[in-house]
Design a protein around this motif. Structure first.
Motif, PDB file in Angstrom:
ATOM      1  N   UNK A   1       0.838  -1.205   0.000  1.00 46.14           N
ATOM      2  CA  UNK A   1       0.000   0.000   0.000  1.00 46.14           C
ATOM      3  C   UNK A   1       0.874   1.257   0.000  1.00 46.14           C
ATOM      4  N   UNK A   2       1.881   1.277   0.849  1.00 39.75           N
ATOM      5  CA  UNK A   2       2.767   2.445   0.911  1.00 39.75           C
ATOM      6  C   UNK A   2       3.510   2.641  -0.405  1.00 39.75           C
ATOM      7  N   UNK A   3       3.925   1.538  -1.025  1.00 41.00           N
ATOM      8  CA  UNK A   3       4.599   1.626  -2.324  1.00 41.00           C
ATOM      9  C   UNK A   3       3.664   2.224  -3.373  1.00 41.00           C
ATOM     10  N   UNK A   4       2.412   1.796  -3.354  1.00 43.96           N
ATOM     11  CA  UNK A   4       1.426   2.305  -4.307  1.00 43.96           C
ATOM     12  C   UNK A   4       1.219   3.805  -4.122  1.00 43.96           C
ATOM     13  N   UNK A   5       1.106   4.241  -2.873  1.00 43.36           N
ATOM     14  CA  UNK A   5       0.894   5.665  -2.605  1.00 43.36           C
ATOM     15  C   UNK A   5       2.113   6.487  -3.009  1.00 43.36           C
ATOM     16  N   UNK A   6       3.313   5.947  -2.762  1.00 40.06           N
ATOM     17  CA  UNK A   6       4.535   6.650  -3.152  1.00 40.06           C
ATOM     18  C   UNK A   6       4.664   6.747  -4.667  1.00 40.06           C
ATOM     19  N   UNK A   7       4.007   5.815  -5.382  1.00 43.82           N
ATOM     20  CA  UNK A   7       4.040   5.847  -6.845  1.00 43.82           C
ATOM     21  C   UNK A   7       3.015   6.816  -7.418  1.00 43.82           C
ATOM     22  N   UNK A   8       2.241   7.439  -6.541  1.00 40.03           N
ATOM     23  CA  UNK A   8       1.296   8.457  -6.986  1.00 40.03           C
ATOM     24  C   UNK A   8      -0.103   7.960  -7.279  1.00 40.03           C
ATOM     25  N   UNK A   9      -0.395   6.697  -6.963  1.00 42.71           N
ATOM     26  CA  UNK A   9      -1.729   6.157  -7.228  1.00 42.71           C
ATOM     27  C   UNK A   9      -2.654   6.403  -6.040  1.00 42.71           C
ATOM     28  N   UNK A  10      -3.911   6.722  -6.346  1.00 41.06           N
ATOM     29  CA  UNK A  10      -4.939   6.877  -5.319  1.00 41.06           C
ATOM     30  C   UNK A  10      -5.796   5.617  -5.332  1.00 41.06           C
TER      31      UNK A  10
END
Length: 526
Positions: A210-219
């Motif tokens: 989840x943190x990786x996804x958020x750091x990649x700019x995805x909502x």
């Protein structure tokens, strides 16, 4: 092919455009003619390029059967190219012919053609649809052998192929492979991964993704958040999940729905964190999120546990005003909250309102709340009337069961009742015995038969009243217990010297011996 013929075909191909192909196809369809026949009549397929363009046109128009037919007609002429096989694979996949996809893919190698990335992705898509993760892993190995670099679509299909409940570890391996190949996951990849990890016992794996996804700019969308919360709730420590949810609440880019709040409230209910339940309910209201009726019931239950009867009443009124689909549990819960707070007038008010507005929602446990209130207000007669009215209207089963033959006892179940309600139930049962005895005595002219009413041909059976386990302190019932309420009524009706027996095994109970019951009935029949 002779050089002269090849040159003629090239010249003809230059005179045919994709627009010509599409126009001919549309014209044939409007005239309800065989499309392939029209293309052949007009000599529109005269080169490898035009052949592939025709296949593409059919595919774009979702004419998948025509793709396969055209390929068969020109097989061995214009089909020795990867692009043509790719169109054939697309058509087979669109027609849900998985076995044909695999056969066509293998036939490419048989004719000496190397499948390209597009061909591999079509086969991966079939594996994803079939949840065949083993086939997916074999195909990825083939791509590695053929030195074909998978793209994000390849991994998207690969992640989708993993059965979520069993192979969440495969998901982690695929994500690691993407990192090593420097392939950036898309939102669909994260959705599939989070779905699988929601079944993992290692909830922190989901947190890292989840943190990786958020750091990649995805909502994350609603589904991803739901999967993520489910994973967090797998933590053996409930506070971990609640902490994560509170952090999500502070993220203004997220849209938390009733589904997410329901999950958080349910985990708080399971762990008995009633203050957190009320806090989450308040947050829902502030966000304008309407709860499900089941969630409302949990919030009402929290009000009961915390003794906040006024909050429960206000919440119930709000739910009614907002048109929430309320069930009997909601009203019963509020009645319990008011009863525990000894707000007897409120209990009667709510019960009578419900009786007038929605009698179909009434249940016997609600009636018992009102019965307790009437007893506490000194209206025992009204309490008895309400109890019998409830039985007559089918709000619940008669609480006692009797055997017509044999020496088995008559069982009266008073567990879960207040002392007042248990007393009313016992009083009604004894009155019923007396009424039946009177009827037998009158019809037979024999008081002895009256005293044995309902028990012939044996002696009167014992009456065993099942009470709450918490009724006893040692061998004696404690004050304000169900057992005490039962004993008070028995002694009032049968006399202070009646011999009753209290027991804790095999279950907590108060027993009226059959001989005592017979003496009581004989006295009342006279």
């Amino acid at each position: 092919m002779p050089v002269e013929l090849e040159e003629l075909e090239q010249e003809a191909a230059q005179e045919v455009s994709t627009e010509d192909l599409l126009a001919a196809i549309k014209e044939a369809r409007s005239q309800q003619r065989d499309v392939i026949e029209v293309l052949q009549e007009r000599n529109l397929i005269v080169s490898d390029e035009l052949f592939v363009q025709a296949l593409q046109a059919f595919r774009l128009l979702k004419m998948y059967d025509e793709v396969l037919t055209l390929f068969t007609i020109f097989e061995g002429i214009y089909t020795d190219q990867v692009a043509a096989y790719a169109e054939r694979l697309c058509a087979c996949e669109a027609l849900s012919r998985a076995s044909s996809v695999f056969a066509v893919f293998e036939s490419m190698r048989a004719v000496g053609l190397q499948p390209d990335l597009r061909c591999f992705n079509i086969v991966l898509k079939v594996h994803a649809h079939n949840k065949s993760w083993k086939g997916t892993m074999r195909l990825l190995e083939e791509m590695k052998t053929d030195e074909i670099q998978p793209d994000v679509q390849s991994f998207d299909y690969a992640l989708s192929s993993c059965p979520t409940r069993k192979n969440w570890d495969v998901t982690l391996r695929l994500l690691q492979t993407m990192r090593l190949m420097e392939v950036r996951p898309n939102l669909s990849c994260y959705r599939s991964a989070m779905h699988a990890l929601s079944y993992s016992p290692k909830w922190d794996d989901a947190l890292k993704v989840y943190n990786e996804m958020r750091e990649s700019g995805f909502v994350p969308d609603e589904d991803i958040l739901r999967y993520f919360l489910r994973a967090c709730f797998n933590s053996p420590f409930e506070n971990d999940a609640i902490k994560v949810f509170k952090e999500l609440e502070t993220d203004s880019t997220l849209i938390l729905t009733q589904v997410h709040f329901d999950m958080a409230i349910n985990i708080c209910e399971a762990s008995g964190q009633w203050m957190e339940v009320l806090a989450l309910a308040s947050s829902m209201g502030a966000r304008g999120v309407s709860p499900h009726s089941a969630t409302c019931n949990v919030v009402l239950k929290a009000c009961v546990e915390l003794g906040k009867w006024e909050v429960a009443l206000k919440l119930l009124e709000t739910m009614e005003r907002d048109g929430t689909d309320l069930d009997p549990f909601a009203y019963s819960t509020v009645l319990v909250a008011c009863g525990r707070a000894e707000q007897w007038d409120e209990v009667l008010r709510l019960y009578n309102e419900l009786k007038e507005r929605a009698p179909g929602l009434l249940e016997l446990d609600m009636a018992f709340q009102a019965i307790t209130a009437l007893c506490q207000l000194g209206r025992a007669g009204d309490a008895m009337l309400l109890y019998r009215e409830g039985l007559q209207k089918g709000l619940g089963k008669r609480l006692w069961q009797r055997r017509r033959l044999g020496s088995d006892p008559v069982i009266l179940d008073a567990r879960g009742l207040s002392p007042d309600s248990a007393g009313i139930a016992v009083r009604a049962a004894l009155e019923d015995f007396v009424q039946e005895a009177d009827g037998v005595a009158v019809s037979s002219g024999n008081a002895r038969l009256g005293a044995l009413a309902g028990f012939l041909p044996t002696e009167p059976s014992d009456i065993v009243v099942a009470v709450d386990d918490e009724s006893f302190e040692g061998e004696m019932p404690h004050a304000d217990s169900t057992a005490t309420g039962v004993l008070d009524v028995i002694k009032e009706m049968m006399g202070p010297d009646v011999k009753v027996q209290c027991a804790r095994n095999p279950f907590a109970s108060v027993k009226i011996p059959g001989a005592e019951l017979q003496a009581f009935l004989a006295q009342r029949v006279k």
